[in-house]
Design a protein around this motif. Sequence first.
Motif, PDB file in Angstrom:
ATOM      1  N   UNK A 206      56.578 -35.322 -88.763  1.00 56.53           N
ATOM      2  CA  UNK A 206      55.832 -34.114 -88.390  1.00 56.53           C
ATOM      3  C   UNK A 206      55.358 -34.198 -86.935  1.00 56.53           C
ATOM      4  N   UNK A 207      54.908 -35.393 -86.526  1.00 56.01           N
ATOM      5  CA  UNK A 207      54.462 -35.555 -85.138  1.00 56.01           C
ATOM      6  C   UNK A 207      55.614 -35.288 -84.166  1.00 56.01           C
ATOM      7  N   UNK A 208      56.826 -35.662 -84.586  1.00 55.69           N
ATOM      8  CA  UNK A 208      58.002 -35.529 -83.718  1.00 55.69           C
ATOM      9  C   UNK A 208      58.378 -34.058 -83.491  1.00 55.69           C
ATOM     10  N   UNK A 209      57.966 -33.179 -84.413  1.00 52.80           N
ATOM     11  CA  UNK A 209      58.309 -31.749 -84.275  1.00 52.80           C
ATOM     12  C   UNK A 209      57.793 -31.216 -82.940  1.00 52.80           C
ATOM     13  N   UNK A 210      56.640 -31.735 -82.538  1.00 51.06           N
ATOM     14  CA  UNK A 210      56.022 -31.241 -81.315  1.00 51.06           C
ATOM     15  C   UNK A 210      56.966 -31.363 -80.109  1.00 51.06           C
TER      16      UNK A 210
ATOM     17  N   UNK B 138      62.110 -29.975 -75.560  1.00 51.69           N
ATOM     18  CA  UNK B 138      63.563 -30.156 -75.415  1.00 51.69           C
ATOM     19  C   UNK B 138      64.340 -28.844 -75.407  1.00 51.69           C
ATOM     20  N   UNK B 139      63.648 -27.764 -75.653  1.00 54.15           N
ATOM     21  CA  UNK B 139      64.253 -26.428 -75.636  1.00 54.15           C
ATOM     22  C   UNK B 139      65.474 -26.300 -76.537  1.00 54.15           C
ATOM     23  N   UNK B 140      65.397 -26.904 -77.694  1.00 52.90           N
ATOM     24  CA  UNK B 140      66.473 -26.733 -78.661  1.00 52.90           C
ATOM     25  C   UNK B 140      65.993 -25.691 -79.658  1.00 52.90           C
ATOM     26  N   UNK B 141      66.802 -24.656 -79.881  1.00 53.19           N
ATOM     27  CA  UNK B 141      66.276 -23.600 -80.736  1.00 53.19           C
ATOM     28  C   UNK B 141      66.898 -23.557 -82.129  1.00 53.19           C
ATOM     29  N   UNK B 142      67.839 -24.438 -82.429  1.00 49.33           N
ATOM     30  CA  UNK B 142      68.390 -24.456 -83.791  1.00 49.33           C
ATOM     31  C   UNK B 142      68.460 -25.905 -84.254  1.00 49.33           C
ATOM     32  N   UNK B 143      67.417 -26.299 -84.951  1.00 53.72           N
ATOM     33  CA  UNK B 143      67.306 -27.701 -85.337  1.00 53.72           C
ATOM     34  C   UNK B 143      67.199 -27.807 -86.859  1.00 53.72           C
TER      35      UNK B 143
ATOM     36  N   UNK C 119      56.043 -27.940 -92.709  1.00 61.42           N
ATOM     37  CA  UNK C 119      56.894 -27.089 -91.857  1.00 61.42           C
ATOM     38  C   UNK C 119      56.830 -25.642 -92.346  1.00 61.42           C
ATOM     39  N   UNK C 120      56.898 -25.448 -93.666  1.00 59.73           N
ATOM     40  CA  UNK C 120      56.858 -24.081 -94.211  1.00 59.73           C
ATOM     41  C   UNK C 120      55.520 -23.409 -93.903  1.00 59.73           C
ATOM     42  N   UNK C 121      54.432 -24.184 -93.965  1.00 61.10           N
ATOM     43  CA  UNK C 121      53.124 -23.598 -93.649  1.00 61.10           C
ATOM     44  C   UNK C 121      53.064 -23.230 -92.167  1.00 61.10           C
ATOM     45  N   UNK C 122      53.645 -24.092 -91.314  1.00 56.32           N
ATOM     46  CA  UNK C 122      53.660 -23.791 -89.880  1.00 56.32           C
ATOM     47  C   UNK C 122      54.481 -22.523 -89.626  1.00 56.32           C
TER      48      UNK C 122
ATOM     49  N   UNK D  41      54.382 -22.608 -83.106  1.00 55.05           N
ATOM     50  CA  UNK D  41      55.543 -23.109 -82.365  1.00 55.05           C
ATOM     51  C   UNK D  41      55.525 -24.630 -82.363  1.00 55.05           C
ATOM     52  N   UNK D  42      56.666 -25.330 -82.351  1.00 56.35           N
ATOM     53  CA  UNK D  42      58.021 -24.788 -82.353  1.00 56.35           C
ATOM     54  C   UNK D  42      58.657 -24.780 -83.752  1.00 56.35           C
ATOM     55  N   UNK D  43      57.861 -24.498 -84.801  1.00 55.99           N
ATOM     56  CA  UNK D  43      58.411 -24.564 -86.160  1.00 55.99           C
ATOM     57  C   UNK D  43      59.534 -23.545 -86.373  1.00 55.99           C
ATOM     58  N   UNK D  44      59.544 -22.477 -85.532  1.00 57.80           N
ATOM     59  CA  UNK D  44      60.605 -21.480 -85.684  1.00 57.80           C
ATOM     60  C   UNK D  44      61.973 -22.040 -85.270  1.00 57.80           C
ATOM     61  N   UNK D  45      61.969 -23.165 -84.515  1.00 58.84           N
ATOM     62  CA  UNK D  45      63.248 -23.782 -84.119  1.00 58.84           C
ATOM     63  C   UNK D  45      63.909 -24.483 -85.301  1.00 58.84           C
TER      64      UNK D  45
END
Length: 377
Positions: free
Chosen positions: A184-188, A193-198, A210-213, A219-223
């Motif tokens: 979870x910490x790594x999501x930040x 890194x500007x990756x939008x499909x992870x 992640x679902x709650x975020x 952001x950036x949970x939408x990625x």
Amino acid sequence: PVAEQKQKHEDVKSFQDLQQEVLDRGLCGRCGGCASFCSADEMNALDFDRTDGPHLISDDNCLKCGICYLICPQIKALDAEVRERFGWQPPIGSFRSIVSARTTEPKVAEVCTDGGVVTSLLRYALEKRIIHGALVSRKIGPFQREPFLATSPDELIDAAGTHFDEVQHLGDFGKGYSTYSPTIQEIKTLGQRRLDRVALVGTPCQIYTVRKMQVLSILPADSIVFTIGLFCMENFSFDAAAKTTLEKNLGLNIDDVAKLNIKDDVIITTTAGKVIHLPFEAVDEIARPACMACPDFANDFADVSVGGLGSPDGYTTTVIRSGLGQKLFNGAKHARLIRQLSLGGKDRAKLHRTELMAKITSFARRKKARARETFAA
Ligand SMILES: Cc1cc2nc3c(=O)[nH]c(=O)nc-3n(C[C@H](O)[C@H](O)[C@H](O)COP(=O)(O)OP(=O)(O)OC[C@H]3O[C@@H](n4cnc5c(N)ncnc54)[C@H](O)[C@@H]3O)c2cc1C
Ligand code: SF4
Ligand code: SF4
């Protein structure tokens, strides 16, 4: 107006409430989500330590935004929204199909946990550029893992792998052992890194966060466009003293553990190739207290959920839930990267699916009952 504003903020749940409802009750799972996504991170409101968990540095710096409270996996305040958004249905969440499958890629099969479906699905998704990266975790020592973002199919082999580089990393974990990977910490870091499909691979508590975020549009949970959820009965964490007791009870040196797997029970493979089956009760004392209060076994909100439970050795039990999950599974199957267990006939296939469903449901019920008991205690 200042007093009025202060009063309004006091009406919002904040870290102080998390402290009382989660930390003081010993239920913190050390995911680091609260500190990583704190709105006042530049003001040093919260600190986080992998062993001791989060702590409030200064209540004056806390903006009382409520984010830390709501995203904590132990807080169920957003349950209804998450269930509605991801179409949850009893008893194990919504799904399209349940199958036993395995990789056909020799280099994945050599190192994977069960059938290598996780790794081959992600390799397929990366090769087809359906995703640009996958947040996975690699083993860095016995009972120790770290998260990382894989951006090439070959890097994913490291995540499935059971090999590790002891010398380089062990020093970082002087305070203890934990199989929990701080994903979870790594999501930040995804935002930088500007990756939008992870894609993200995680335990039920991690996918739930992640679902709650995503429900809260943090952001950036939408990625994170694709999630593979691991079945999970518990994760382990222990210090040097508990390690000594455990080694005595098991008659085994922890440093000799080559592979840890969990299916119907806990399976340890030693570096000498010996396979030891242990009932969950034998390792209860090193299970994280947070896990005893966790109600989700089947990773109900993932796109695809996976485990070893119910499948023959060398296969992954795969619960395909979302449309994207189905698309990737079909694609990887047609590309001959994964193969479904062939059962010879519709009736036998139906019976196998029924057995898988029954086993997953019974483990899910067992875990929910354990969580209820923990909360009641
Ligand atoms: C803590 C934990 C508890 C589990 N409990 C059960 C259980 O009770 N019953 C059951 O049937 N299955 C359980 N599983 C799932 C099972 O062990 C396999 O991970 C799953 O079957 C997928 O196998 P695979 O060969 O397809 O995966 P692989 O292709 O080998 O890929 C494994 C993936 O899991 C990720 N991963 C490994 N460890 C962790 C971790 N600690 N945190 C986050 N991600 C991780 C890796 O990044 C990798 O992407 C558990 C897994 C974990 C990590
Ligand atoms: S479980 Fe995670 S979010 Fe909840 S208090 Fe602990 S570190 Fe914070
Ligand atoms: S049992 Fe629950 S809290 Fe523990 S690692 Fe698994 S999902 Fe997370």
